[in-house]
Design a protein around this motif. Structure first.
Motif, PDB file in Angstrom:
ATOM      1  N   ARG A 179    -105.962 -37.775  24.773  1.00  0.00           N
ATOM      2  CA  ARG A 179    -105.323 -38.336  25.685  1.00  0.00           C
ATOM      3  C   ARG A 179    -105.208 -37.462  27.116  1.00  0.00           C
ATOM      4  NH1 ARG A 179    -105.708 -43.478  24.628  1.00  0.00           N
ATOM      5  NH2 ARG A 179    -103.819 -43.671  26.009  1.00  0.00           N
ATOM      6  N   VAL A 180    -105.568 -37.972  28.123  1.00  0.00           N
ATOM      7  CA  VAL A 180    -105.603 -37.255  29.466  1.00  0.00           C
ATOM      8  C   VAL A 180    -103.697 -37.699  29.721  1.00  0.00           C
ATOM      9  CG1 VAL A 180    -105.498 -37.961  31.805  1.00  0.00           C
ATOM     10  CG2 VAL A 180    -107.486 -38.297  30.210  1.00  0.00           C
ATOM     11  N   LEU A 181    -103.260 -35.873  29.944  1.00  0.00           N
ATOM     12  CA  LEU A 181    -102.238 -36.118  30.260  1.00  0.00           C
ATOM     13  C   LEU A 181    -101.743 -36.506  31.844  1.00  0.00           C
ATOM     14  CD1 LEU A 181    -101.736 -32.920  28.175  1.00  0.00           C
ATOM     15  CD2 LEU A 181    -100.940 -35.496  26.950  1.00  0.00           C
ATOM     16  N   THR A 182    -100.108 -36.607  32.171  1.00  0.00           N
ATOM     17  CA  THR A 182    -100.232 -36.724  33.446  1.00  0.00           C
ATOM     18  C   THR A 182     -99.306 -35.245  33.950  1.00  0.00           C
ATOM     19  OG1 THR A 182     -97.586 -37.520  33.325  1.00  0.00           O
ATOM     20  CG2 THR A 182     -98.994 -39.222  32.804  1.00  0.00           C
ATOM     21  N   PRO A 183     -99.860 -35.913  35.593  1.00  0.00           N
ATOM     22  CA  PRO A 183     -98.573 -34.471  36.396  1.00  0.00           C
ATOM     23  C   PRO A 183     -97.498 -34.260  36.106  1.00  0.00           C
ATOM     24  CG  PRO A 183    -100.008 -35.791  37.555  1.00  0.00           C
ATOM     25  CD  PRO A 183     -99.781 -36.530  36.375  1.00  0.00           C
ATOM     26  N   TRP A 184     -97.060 -35.013  35.438  1.00  0.00           N
ATOM     27  CA  TRP A 184     -95.282 -35.072  34.897  1.00  0.00           C
ATOM     28  C   TRP A 184     -95.194 -34.058  33.277  1.00  0.00           C
ATOM     29  CZ3 TRP A 184     -92.779 -36.327  29.734  1.00  0.00           C
ATOM     30  CH2 TRP A 184     -91.760 -36.118  29.933  1.00  0.00           C
ATOM     31  N   PHE A 185     -96.384 -34.038  32.568  1.00  0.00           N
ATOM     32  CA  PHE A 185     -96.369 -33.373  30.964  1.00  0.00           C
ATOM     33  C   PHE A 185     -96.657 -32.353  31.568  1.00  0.00           C
ATOM     34  CE2 PHE A 185     -98.107 -31.996  27.218  1.00  0.00           C
ATOM     35  CZ  PHE A 185     -96.814 -32.290  26.523  1.00  0.00           C
ATOM     36  N   ILE A 186     -98.072 -32.373  31.989  1.00  0.00           N
ATOM     37  CA  ILE A 186     -98.389 -31.042  32.294  1.00  0.00           C
ATOM     38  C   ILE A 186     -97.785 -29.961  33.563  1.00  0.00           C
ATOM     39  CG2 ILE A 186    -100.524 -30.439  33.839  1.00  0.00           C
ATOM     40  CD1 ILE A 186    -102.117 -32.664  32.961  1.00  0.00           C
ATOM     41  N   GLU A 187     -97.290 -30.390  34.601  1.00  0.00           N
ATOM     42  CA  GLU A 187     -96.060 -29.477  35.369  1.00  0.00           C
ATOM     43  C   GLU A 187     -94.739 -28.838  34.682  1.00  0.00           C
ATOM     44  OE1 GLU A 187     -95.833 -32.043  38.640  1.00  0.00           O
ATOM     45  OE2 GLU A 187     -98.183 -31.603  39.209  1.00  0.00           O
ATOM     46  N   PHE A 233    -120.504 -29.319  34.200  1.00  0.00           N
ATOM     47  CA  PHE A 233    -119.916 -30.426  33.372  1.00  0.00           C
ATOM     48  C   PHE A 233    -118.585 -30.490  32.131  1.00  0.00           C
ATOM     49  CE2 PHE A 233    -124.191 -28.234  31.969  1.00  0.00           C
ATOM     50  CZ  PHE A 233    -124.775 -28.969  32.146  1.00  0.00           C
ATOM     51  N   ARG A 234    -117.577 -31.008  33.137  1.00  0.00           N
ATOM     52  CA  ARG A 234    -116.422 -31.094  33.214  1.00  0.00           C
ATOM     53  C   ARG A 234    -116.910 -33.326  32.233  1.00  0.00           C
ATOM     54  NH1 ARG A 234    -113.811 -30.200  39.101  1.00  0.00           N
ATOM     55  NH2 ARG A 234    -113.153 -27.591  38.890  1.00  0.00           N
ATOM     56  N   GLY A 235    -115.347 -32.876  32.296  1.00  0.00           N
ATOM     57  CA  GLY A 235    -115.449 -34.330  31.038  1.00  0.00           C
ATOM     58  C   GLY A 235    -115.520 -34.411  29.971  1.00  0.00           C
ATOM     59  N   LEU A 236    -116.611 -35.929  29.090  1.00  0.00           N
ATOM     60  CA  LEU A 236    -117.437 -35.799  27.951  1.00  0.00           C
ATOM     61  C   LEU A 236    -118.564 -35.750  28.049  1.00  0.00           C
ATOM     62  CD1 LEU A 236    -115.253 -39.379  27.445  1.00  0.00           C
ATOM     63  CD2 LEU A 236    -114.836 -36.863  26.566  1.00  0.00           C
ATOM     64  N   VAL A 238    -104.373 -25.989  31.339  1.00  0.00           N
ATOM     65  CA  VAL A 238    -104.188 -27.551  32.082  1.00  0.00           C
ATOM     66  C   VAL A 238    -103.209 -27.593  32.953  1.00  0.00           C
ATOM     67  CG1 VAL A 238    -103.902 -29.759  31.430  1.00  0.00           C
ATOM     68  CG2 VAL A 238    -104.748 -28.129  29.540  1.00  0.00           C
ATOM     69  N   VAL A 239    -103.913 -27.692  34.079  1.00  0.00           N
ATOM     70  CA  VAL A 239    -103.506 -28.982  35.808  1.00  0.00           C
ATOM     71  C   VAL A 239    -103.742 -30.095  35.738  1.00  0.00           C
ATOM     72  CG1 VAL A 239    -104.008 -26.249  36.266  1.00  0.00           C
ATOM     73  CG2 VAL A 239    -106.312 -28.197  36.687  1.00  0.00           C
ATOM     74  N   PRO A 240    -102.866 -31.209  36.224  1.00  0.00           N
ATOM     75  CA  PRO A 240    -103.450 -31.913  36.409  1.00  0.00           C
ATOM     76  C   PRO A 240    -105.511 -33.021  36.962  1.00  0.00           C
ATOM     77  CG  PRO A 240    -101.696 -31.940  37.741  1.00  0.00           C
ATOM     78  CD  PRO A 240    -102.176 -30.130  37.554  1.00  0.00           C
ATOM     79  N   GLU A 241    -105.712 -31.830  37.651  1.00  0.00           N
ATOM     80  CA  GLU A 241    -107.419 -31.612  37.735  1.00  0.00           C
ATOM     81  C   GLU A 241    -107.673 -31.999  36.570  1.00  0.00           C
ATOM     82  OE1 GLU A 241    -111.159 -31.304  40.200  1.00  0.00           O
ATOM     83  OE2 GLU A 241    -109.629 -30.501  40.483  1.00  0.00           O
ATOM     84  N   LEU A 242    -108.613 -32.818  35.511  1.00  0.00           N
ATOM     85  CA  LEU A 242    -109.123 -32.571  34.198  1.00  0.00           C
ATOM     86  C   LEU A 242    -110.682 -32.142  34.091  1.00  0.00           C
ATOM     87  CD1 LEU A 242    -108.830 -34.074  31.942  1.00  0.00           C
ATOM     88  CD2 LEU A 242    -111.372 -35.614  32.548  1.00  0.00           C
TER      89      LEU A 242
END
Ligand code: GRF
Length: 203
Positions: free
Chosen positions: A90-98, A115-118, A139-143
């Motif tokens: 699951r992609v996490l939101t900035p709220w959780f990541i920060e 090769f970021r991503g899938l 982990v930072v907000p950018e994937l």
């Protein structure tokens, strides 16, 4: 350091971390394995091995905010200090990541920033790179863009398929993630002003 592992699937990296954490001197203590999927194979394996487990099923929540708030409640309940994503899909939101800045790690199956991503192994073969591998990063907000803690490289061999290459990378992941988690949990690697600072606590 009280550590949670977040999974969505088979959990082979989780298993490598659980194994490493059996060593008495290992600096991370796994206090929770949490999955967003009730049927994740790794969840059953962790429970069988006697670890505390939790399911926070994203399908049971109307939006990402309430899903992440429920995960945060579980993490708080177990006194978690460090979170390791291990095949958590699951992609996490900035709220959780920060909220978890400097205490949230991920393992990604490529030598970032490539090769970021899938589908990283397919893409590595398409590009014809000769070295491939895996990365543990904060982990930072950018994937898949966070500061790098550790990397492991493997050769790409003639005749490789995504499966053969992926298997070679996965074997390295299983060694790299426990090493990187130990670096962070012991304070030998930490995030300072968006960069990873390393120091030898024994030196
Ligand atoms: C691994 O390749 C990891 O790098 C990626 O997802 C996969 C998870 O595999 N983030 P497993 O569930 O740990 O076996």
């Amino acid at each position: 350091m009280r550590t949670a592992i977040l999974i969505s699937g088979r959990g082979s990296n989780m298993t490598a971390l659980l194994e490493a954490a059996r060593q008495p001197a290992y600096p991370a203590q796994i206090v929770l394995v949490m999955s967003n999927r009730p049927d994740a194979a790794g969840l059953a394996r962790a429970a069988e091995a006697g670890f505390a487990t939790a399911v926070v099923d994203h399908k049971a929540y109307p939006d990402r905010a309430s899903f992440e708030a429920a995960m945060q409640t579980e993490l708080d309940r177990h006194g978690v200090e460090l979170v390791c994503l291990a095949g958590f899909m699951r992609v996490l939101t900035p709220w959780f990541i920060e909220r978890w800045t400097g205490r949230l790690l991920n393992i990604h199956p490529s030598l970032l920033p490539a090769f970021r991503g899938l589908h990283t192994h397919e893409r590595a073969l398409e590009e014809g790179v000769k070295l491939h591998g895996c990365t543990v990063h904060f982990v930072v907000p950018e994937l898949d863009a966070g500061p790098i803690v550790a990397q492991g490289a493997v050769p790409v061999l003639a005749g490789d398929t995504p499966d053969s290459l992926g298997g070679r990378v996965l074997a390295v992941e299983h060694r790299l993630y426990p090493l990187a988690v130990a670096l962070v949990a012991s304070g030998r690697a930490r995030l300072v002003d968006g960069r990873v600072l390393e120091h030898d606590v024994a030196g």
